[in-house]
Scaffold this active site. Structure first.
Site, PDB file in Angstrom:
ATOM      1  N   CYS A  83       0.837  -1.239   0.000  1.00  0.00           N
ATOM      2  CA  CYS A  83      -0.153  -0.073   0.129  1.00  0.00           C
ATOM      3  C   CYS A  83       0.864   1.336   0.038  1.00  0.00           C
ATOM      4  CB  CYS A  83      -1.028   0.012   1.163  1.00  0.00           C
ATOM      5  SG  CYS A  83      -0.325   0.007   2.816  1.00  0.00           S
ATOM      6  N   GLY A  84       0.459   2.213   0.438  1.00  0.00           N
ATOM      7  CA  GLY A  84       1.256   3.565   0.224  1.00  0.00           C
ATOM      8  C   GLY A  84       2.271   3.656   1.182  1.00  0.00           C
ATOM      9  N   GLY A 100      -0.924  -0.141   6.369  1.00  0.00           N
ATOM     10  CA  GLY A 100      -2.351  -0.600   6.397  1.00  0.00           C
ATOM     11  C   GLY A 100      -2.341  -2.030   6.110  1.00  0.00           C
TER      12      GLY A 100
HETATM   13  C1  RB5 Z   1      -3.955   5.300   0.642  1.00  0.00           C
HETATM   14  O1  RB5 Z   1      -3.818   6.546   0.326  1.00  0.00           O
HETATM   15  C2  RB5 Z   1      -3.072   4.849   1.740  1.00  0.00           C
HETATM   16  O2  RB5 Z   1      -3.717   5.416   2.855  1.00  0.00           O
HETATM   17  C3  RB5 Z   1      -2.774   3.516   1.863  1.00  0.00           C
HETATM   18  O3  RB5 Z   1      -2.304   3.114   0.524  1.00  0.00           O
HETATM   19  C4  RB5 Z   1      -1.849   2.914   2.789  1.00  0.00           C
HETATM   20  O4  RB5 Z   1      -0.581   3.798   3.029  1.00  0.00           O
HETATM   21  C5  RB5 Z   1      -2.478   2.634   4.190  1.00  0.00           C
HETATM   22  O5  RB5 Z   1      -1.605   2.149   4.957  1.00  0.00           O
END
Ligand code: RB5
Length: 150
Positions: free
Chosen positions: A66-67, A71
């Protein structure tokens, strides 16, 4: 060995880089998406199916992006049998497997550059759990916790 991979919009570009790397290394790949970049998508929609596949042993290891990778790690670890961690350094990419039987590596598409990410994945996929007594004992304690439901 079959490797699962998944990413939201924050990891979309890095997923393609890692997908290509796995092809060049001749791994079998299960891609859980995203298949199109959608800035409004939600990482659990891709990471949960990947984590289920790892937990069910439909794939041997997983790569969750993810970013930030945060998450992805949080949601993946909700699945019993998943041992996921956000990794930013080469040592942890293989030691996490050798000592802790990490089965999902989480990466931050907005954090880790492509060259480093490729090295982390290469270290992760070839690493093997040592099976050492003290490491097995620790993992059994985690399994017990999962069976108790927390
Ligand atoms: C998405 O904008 C971002 O919040 C997600 O990819 C990630 O970094 C969450 O932990």
């Amino acid at each position: 060995m079959k490797i699962g991979i998944a990413a939201d919009h924050g990891g979309f570009e890095l997923k393609q880089v890692i997908h290509n790397l796995l092809i060049s290394l001749e791994y079998e790949i299960a891609d859980f998406g995203a298949f199109e970049k959608d800035d409004l998508d939600d990482y659990p929609d891709y990471i949960i199916p990947l984590a289920k596949a790892v937990a069910n042993k439909q794939v041997d290891k997983g790569i969750a992006i993810c970013g930030s990778g945060v998450g992805a790690a949080i949601v993946a670890n909700k699945l019993p049998g998943v041992r996921a961690s956000l990794i930013n350094d080469h040592f942890s990419a293989h030691q996490g497997v050798e000592d802790d039987d990490m089965n999902i590596i989480c990466l931050g598409g907005r954090i880790t550059g492509t060259a480093v990410a490729k090295e982390l994945v290469e270290a992760f996929v070839v690493a093997k759990f040592s099976g050492g007594e003290k490491y097995v004992r620790r993992l059994e304690k985690i399994s017990q916790l999962e069976k108790l439901g927390g």
